[in-house]
Design an enzyme around this catalytic site. Structure first.
Site, PDB file in Angstrom:
ATOM      1  N   GLY A  46      25.114  19.210   8.077  1.00 31.84           N
ATOM      2  CA  GLY A  46      23.813  18.581   8.275  1.00 31.84           C
ATOM      3  C   GLY A  46      23.364  17.803   7.055  1.00 31.84           C
ATOM      4  N   CYS A  47      23.580  18.373   5.883  1.00 28.20           N
ATOM      5  CA  CYS A  47      23.157  17.707   4.647  1.00 28.20           C
ATOM      6  C   CYS A  47      24.000  16.462   4.383  1.00 28.20           C
ATOM      7  CB  CYS A  47      23.218  18.676   3.475  1.00 28.20           C
ATOM      8  SG  CYS A  47      22.043  20.045   3.669  1.00 28.20           S
ATOM      9  N   THR A  48      25.262  16.507   4.759  1.00 30.07           N
ATOM     10  CA  THR A  48      26.119  15.331   4.614  1.00 30.07           C
ATOM     11  C   THR A  48      25.648  14.224   5.554  1.00 30.07           C
ATOM     12  OG1 THR A  48      28.002  16.668   3.923  1.00 30.07           O
ATOM     13  CG2 THR A  48      28.491  14.484   4.828  1.00 30.07           C
TER      14      THR A  48
END
Length: 158
Positions: A46-48
């Site tokens: 998700g952060c990527t």
């Protein structure tokens, strides 16, 4: 639970180490719009997705006068690997002590898949040129967040 910021609030100043070995101080960016987004962990799916969305929108945001800063509790060395792996060209800031995360209301209790834990609440705060909160969003989704943010800021192509 830490208090959340609202439009018109003064944005808490901070100085944090960046992934490239520099330090970034928010008050030194006065006169610019600054998007400060808080994310749980570098190199997770998700952060990527969110970081790459910011990367891909960076030119359009910069053309509209917005600078982007990403903040997570990861150490700077991890952030350097993240930036290199995904070609991230904006500062990724390390807040290992959670002080900035807490000051911005982006650290606290959250529920994920039915489990309650304490950690980073995925959030975005836009700071206006005078150093005040222009927009504050909490519990944002990683996917599609940047496009939604651009629409809410009235930027074209979002």
């Amino acid at each position: 639970m830490t208090a959340r910021l609202a439009p018109g609030d003064p944005a808490p100043d901070f100085t944090l180490p960046a992934h490239d070995g520099s330090t970034v101080t928010l008050s030194q960016l006065r006169g610019e719009h600054v998007v400060v987004y808080f994310y749980p962990a570098a190199m997770t799916p998700g952060c990527t997705t969110q970081a790459c969305d910011f990367r891909d929108s960076l030119d359009a945001l910069a053309a509209s006068g917005y600078r982007v800063l990403g903040v997570s509790p990861d150490p700077a060395a991890t952030l350097a690997s993240f930036a290199e792996r995904d070609g991230l060209t904006f500062p990724l800031l390390s807040d290992t002590e959670h002080a900035v995360l807490e000051a911005y209301g982006a650290w606290g209790e959250k529920t994920n898949y039915g489990r309650t834990s304490v950690g980073v609440i995925r959030s975005t705060v836009v700071v206006d040129p005078a150093g005040r909160v222009e927009l504050a969003q909490y519990n944002v989704r990683a996917k599609g967040h940047v496009a939604k943010l651009r629409r809410e800021l009235g930027l074209d192509g979002g």
